[in-house]
Design a protein around this motif. Structure first.
Motif, short mmCIF file in Angstrom:
data_model
loop_
_atom_site.label_atom_id
_atom_site.label_comp_id
_atom_site.label_asym_id
_atom_site.label_seq_id
_atom_site.Cartn_x
_atom_site.Cartn_y
_atom_site.Cartn_z
N ASN A 35 0.96 -0.98 -0.03
CA ASN A 35 0.25 0.04 -0.08
C ASN A 35 0.83 0.99 -0.05
OD1 ASN A 35 -1.69 2.34 0.64
ND2 ASN A 35 -2.93 1.12 2.14
N ALA A 38 1.40 3.63 2.88
CA ALA A 38 1.74 3.20 4.02
C ALA A 38 3.50 3.40 4.24
CB ALA A 38 1.48 1.64 4.21
N TYR A 443 -6.48 -7.31 4.00
CA TYR A 443 -7.40 -6.67 4.87
C TYR A 443 -7.87 -5.18 4.16
CZ TYR A 443 -8.54 -2.81 8.23
OH TYR A 443 -9.01 -1.99 9.08
N GLU A 444 -9.13 -5.06 4.92
CA GLU A 444 -9.79 -3.84 4.09
C GLU A 444 -10.67 -3.22 5.09
OE1 GLU A 444 -11.81 -6.23 0.68
OE2 GLU A 444 -12.80 -4.35 1.04
N ALA A 445 -10.83 -1.95 5.22
CA ALA A 445 -11.79 -1.17 6.05
C ALA A 445 -13.00 -1.25 5.25
CB ALA A 445 -11.39 0.02 6.33
N ARG A 449 -11.69 2.05 1.84
CA ARG A 449 -10.52 0.80 2.15
C ARG A 449 -9.12 1.29 1.57
NH1 ARG A 449 -12.50 -4.03 -1.97
NH2 ARG A 449 -12.01 -2.87 -3.92
N PHE A 451 -6.99 3.81 1.64
CA PHE A 451 -6.11 4.34 2.61
C PHE A 451 -5.31 3.16 3.47
CE2 PHE A 451 -9.03 8.11 2.19
CZ PHE A 451 -8.28 8.87 1.48
N THR A 452 -5.95 2.19 3.83
CA THR A 452 -5.39 1.40 4.87
C THR A 452 -5.38 0.01 4.06
OG1 THR A 452 -7.55 1.03 5.86
CG2 THR A 452 -6.25 2.68 7.03
N GLU A 454 -4.44 -3.57 2.83
CA GLU A 454 -3.17 -4.46 2.96
C GLU A 454 -3.35 -5.61 1.78
OE1 GLU A 454 -2.82 -5.86 6.92
OE2 GLU A 454 -2.32 -3.89 7.64
#
Ligand code: F0G
Length: 458
Positions: A35, A38, A443-445, A449, A451-452, A454
């Motif tokens: 990402n 990051a 991984y996702e919000a 999603r 921004f963060t 993975e």
């Protein structure tokens, strides 16, 4: 001999940036879970993640910072900004906020209700986020030309009036929060909206009794394109064009981090005192008292000067010609991007550059990682990761375009940096046949999603 073009500024303060090795970048990007957000900034050589808050302020802006009035209420800096807003866009009422999305949060708290619809031209992700968070729906009415990257249509930010009217007919007036015109339209590639289209949208809005909001982050770049491309505007100043644009707006949200060339700041401006009054309560709750709203006095002073400088032709010409210079280099190398070059960025067509990477494996993200590995350039994916999942079905949304945005900060890099960017992209393009796999999400919000997120390499 014809005298070549040169920047309308000279440099009196510099900031070192650091080269790195391929091996270092390989390790860093893996640690960042692929990402680009990051990464640490010192792991980046040329940072094209965004043009937001990353510009270089002028000597006048820095001087104005020193004169910031930090009074809690009624500071002179507030009145400086109020005057600049009145002079540039003509609105009487305004509320400072700490940035653009904060302006959205405050204003939408008044205007957007559950079950509402908000038609517009490809809403920016935080705008859409604030709409969807309130269980309302953003409806994209952008012209179809915006989806054809090789089409040279000069106003790919325009709203399709038929699509818009279909929405206005389908929903009762009370269900339509407002029409949102994003100038320039970031999501469609930093593409402008014509004055004619702005005028027509406003006329339609008034026919149906709907408010018009300008998402104004890059309003000055939009005015530059109107001057350059629309008949009848070639001899008008940018400030005259801006004043005319805003005759057709009832409200504006502003991220001052773009065309007001500051590192932080934003505001809402209103024609209606009534809506202004309603919004003040939310501003006090979320941002700060109505005369600072999350900004320090010095920041408001810098925004006031930035609005003036950002609407000067010489500045805009320097700025946009640099983006066009990058576009011309990519033309030379046969690399496809959203044409014509946007105001703040080049949006590379990842499906054309990496045709072998399946859409489910995120070609634009893959291209972004490859560009970083090549020479430490950081860009942003504007594709399926950014598009998030459908809020109802939770399925991945695959937008028509899968783009990699190279956003150019204002007054920050030289054309030598642009040459490095273009050459790096060419090297990736030259080995495109070897790039066949992309990434999967680990991984996702649930919302916004990208921004963060993975990722894992496939
Ligand atoms: N509207 C548009 C059109 C934007 O491009 C942005 C931000 C915002 C609103 C939100 O403003 O960041 O001050 O809260 N765009 C940045 C970008 C982040 O990289 O394009 P903000």
């Amino acid at each position: 001999m014809k005298i070549p073009f040169a920047e309308s500024f000279r440099i009196k303060m510099v900031e070192p940036i650091r080269h790195s090795t391929y091996e270092e970048r390989e390790r860093w990007i893996k640690e960042a879970k692929y990402n680009l957000f990051a990464l640490r900034s010192d792991q980046v050589f040329i940072d094209l993640l965004t043009d937001s808050g990353t510009g270089a302020m002028s000597d006048r802006q820095w001087a104005a910072m020193m004169l910031g009035d930090e009074s809690y209420a009624g500071s002179s800096s507030y009145f400086n900004l109020k005057k600049a807003i009145k002079d540039i866009v003509g609105f009487d009422y305004f509320l400072p906020t700490h940035q653009g999305r904060a302006a959205e949060n405050v204003l939408f708290s008044v205007l957007v209700k559950e079950g509402d619809v908000v038609p517009g031209n490809s809403h920016f992700d935080t705008t859409k986020g604030h709409i969807e968070f309130r269980k309302a729906t953003a409806m994209d009415c952008t012209v179809d030309e915006a989806n054809e990257t090789q089409n040279e249509y000069p106003f790919k930010g325009n709203i399709d009036l038929n699509k818009l009217e279909a929405v206005l007919k389908k929903y009762p007036k009370e269900k339509i929060s407002f029409i949102c015109i994003t100038v320039t339209c970031n999501t469609s590639g930093g593409q402008p909206v014509s004055m004619e289209n702005i005028r027509d949208v406003y006329a339609l809005a008034k026919k149906y009794g709907i408010l018009v909001l300008f998402d104004s982050a890059r309003f000055a770049e939009n005015a530059y394109f109107i001057k350059k491309r629309e008949k009848g505007y070639e001899n008008k100043t940018i400030k005259e064009i801006v004043r005319e644009m805003y005759q057709y707006a009832d409200l504006m949200t502003m991220s001052a981090k773009k065309d007001a060339i500051v590192n932080i700041g934003g505001f809402i401006a209103f024609r209606s005192e009534e809506i202004y009054r309603q919004a003040t309560t939310f501003n006090i709750m979320f941002e700060g008292y109505i005369t600072y709203g999350g900004m320090s006095g010095r920041d408001m002073n810098a925004v006031a000067i930035g609005l003036d400088e950002g609407t000067e032709f010489d500045y805009l010409e320097t700025r946009i010609r640099q983006v066009e210079y990058l576009g011309a280099k990519l033309d030379e190398y046969g690399i496809s991007y959203q044409r014509p070059a946007g105001g703040h960025a080049i949006f590379v067509d990842a499906l054309k550059v990496l045709p072998k990477v399946p859409r489910e494996e995120f070609p634009a993200q893959t291209l972004g990682v490859e560009l970083y590995l090549e020479s430490g350039i950081r860009s942003t994916e504007i594709g399926a990761i950014l598009a998030d999942r459908d809020p109802v079905t939770r399925e991945n949304r695959y937008p028509k375009l899968e783009l990699l945005r190279l956003a150019i900060p204002r007054r920050t890099y030289t054309n030598n940096h642009i040459d490095v960017i273009a050459a790096s992209l060419k090297n990736v393009y030259d080995r495109r046949d070897t790039i066949t796999r992309g990434y999967k999400i680990t991984y996702e919000a649930p919302i916004m999603r990208h921004f963060t997120v993975e990722l894992e390499k496939l």
